[in-house]
Scaffold this motif. Structure first.
Motif, PDB file in Angstrom:
ATOM      1  N   UNK A 275       3.238  -4.668  -2.909  1.00 45.47           N
ATOM      2  CA  UNK A 275       4.059  -3.897  -1.981  1.00 45.47           C
ATOM      3  C   UNK A 275       3.998  -4.513  -0.576  1.00 45.47           C
ATOM      4  N   UNK A 276       2.814  -4.892  -0.132  1.00 47.15           N
ATOM      5  CA  UNK A 276       2.668  -5.536   1.188  1.00 47.15           C
ATOM      6  C   UNK A 276       3.521  -6.790   1.268  1.00 47.15           C
ATOM      7  N   UNK A 277       3.461  -7.618   0.235  1.00 49.31           N
ATOM      8  CA  UNK A 277       4.237  -8.856   0.221  1.00 49.31           C
ATOM      9  C   UNK A 277       5.735  -8.560   0.226  1.00 49.31           C
ATOM     10  N   UNK A 278       6.155  -7.577  -0.558  1.00 44.41           N
ATOM     11  CA  UNK A 278       7.574  -7.203  -0.585  1.00 44.41           C
ATOM     12  C   UNK A 278       8.041  -6.747   0.794  1.00 44.41           C
ATOM     13  N   UNK A 279       7.264  -5.892   1.435  1.00 48.20           N
ATOM     14  CA  UNK A 279       7.610  -5.387   2.770  1.00 48.20           C
ATOM     15  C   UNK A 279       7.660  -6.541   3.766  1.00 48.20           C
TER      16      UNK A 279
ATOM     17  N   UNK B 203       1.734  -0.628  11.992  1.00 46.57           N
ATOM     18  CA  UNK B 203       3.170  -0.506  11.710  1.00 46.57           C
ATOM     19  C   UNK B 203       3.485  -0.998  10.303  1.00 46.57           C
ATOM     20  N   UNK B 204       2.836  -2.080   9.910  1.00 41.14           N
ATOM     21  CA  UNK B 204       3.040  -2.648   8.568  1.00 41.14           C
ATOM     22  C   UNK B 204       2.588  -1.642   7.499  1.00 41.14           C
ATOM     23  N   UNK B 205       1.450  -0.997   7.751  1.00 40.57           N
ATOM     24  CA  UNK B 205       0.944  -0.007   6.803  1.00 40.57           C
ATOM     25  C   UNK B 205       1.927   1.161   6.674  1.00 40.57           C
ATOM     26  N   UNK B 206       2.455   1.637   7.799  1.00 42.63           N
ATOM     27  CA  UNK B 206       3.439   2.706   7.761  1.00 42.63           C
ATOM     28  C   UNK B 206       4.717   2.250   7.049  1.00 42.63           C
TER      29      UNK B 206
ATOM     30  N   UNK C  79       4.260   2.459   3.366  1.00 37.26           N
ATOM     31  CA  UNK C  79       4.363   3.848   2.886  1.00 37.26           C
ATOM     32  C   UNK C  79       5.808   4.301   2.775  1.00 37.26           C
ATOM     33  N   UNK C  80       6.660   3.821   3.696  1.00 40.66           N
ATOM     34  CA  UNK C  80       8.065   4.235   3.708  1.00 40.66           C
ATOM     35  C   UNK C  80       8.939   3.373   2.790  1.00 40.66           C
TER      36      UNK C  80
END
Length: 174
Positions: free
Chosen positions: A27-31, A162-165, A168-169
């Motif tokens: 998910x982190x990589x996708x974002x 901000x990346x963590x938020x 989540x979104x």
């Protein structure tokens, strides 16, 4: 912590180690790779898009700087790969500035000629991610020391938050 790079230049390179709780590495990589979504959550993005020039995908990114400083822009290539390292799945993103004649400098905006970033993301063994980032750029012009100090002390941690938020979104918006 910032490290002087190289000694005589007065510029910094940044190495960041952190964690993003409840954000799996995929998910982190996708974002991180989703430029359109980044425009929604990164308040410093003025303009951001990917275009193909001579068969190569190039990213243009204009970053808002506080008044009275000029905005900066970047023209760079990047790639994301998923590696298997002794059974550990690691997402690696590499980015580096390039010179592209079809993407000339704009008046009033300072072109960042020297930019390099490496990002590695892996599971923290729970529901989140461990993140390592190496970052260097030469923003050009004269930057006040307060801005450099703010970036090191507050800007980078704020970006991770901000990346963590955004993570989540992201699942709600895709």
């Amino acid at each position: 912590l910032p490290i002087l790079f190289p000694q005589q230049s007065g510029l910094y390179e940044y190495k960041i180690y952190g964690g993003l709780a409840d954000c799996p590495p995929e998910l982190c990589a996708d974002v991180y790779m989703d430029l359109d979504f980044r425009k929604q959550w990164d308040q410093y993005v003025k303009e951001l898009y990917e275009k193909t020039y001579d068969g190569e995908k190039i990213i243009y990114w204009e970053v808002k700087y506080p008044f009275p400083l000029s905005n900066r822009d970047y023209v760079y290539i990047r790639e994301c790969r998923v590696l298997d390292v002794d059974g550990r799945k690691i997402w690696v993103v590499l980015a580096q500035s390039v010179s592209v004649p079809q993407c000339p400098e704009k008046p009033g905006i300072i072109r960042v000629q020297s930019y390099k970033q490496s990002l590695a993301i892996e599971s923290d063994g729970k529901t989140g991610s461990k993140v390592y980032m190496y970052y260097f750029d030469n923003p050009g012009g004269m930057l006040p020391s307060w801005l450099v100090n703010w970036a090191a002390k507050s800007g980078v941690p704020a970006f991770l938050k901000d990346m963590q938020n955004a993570c989540r979104n992201y699942s709600k918006s895709t």
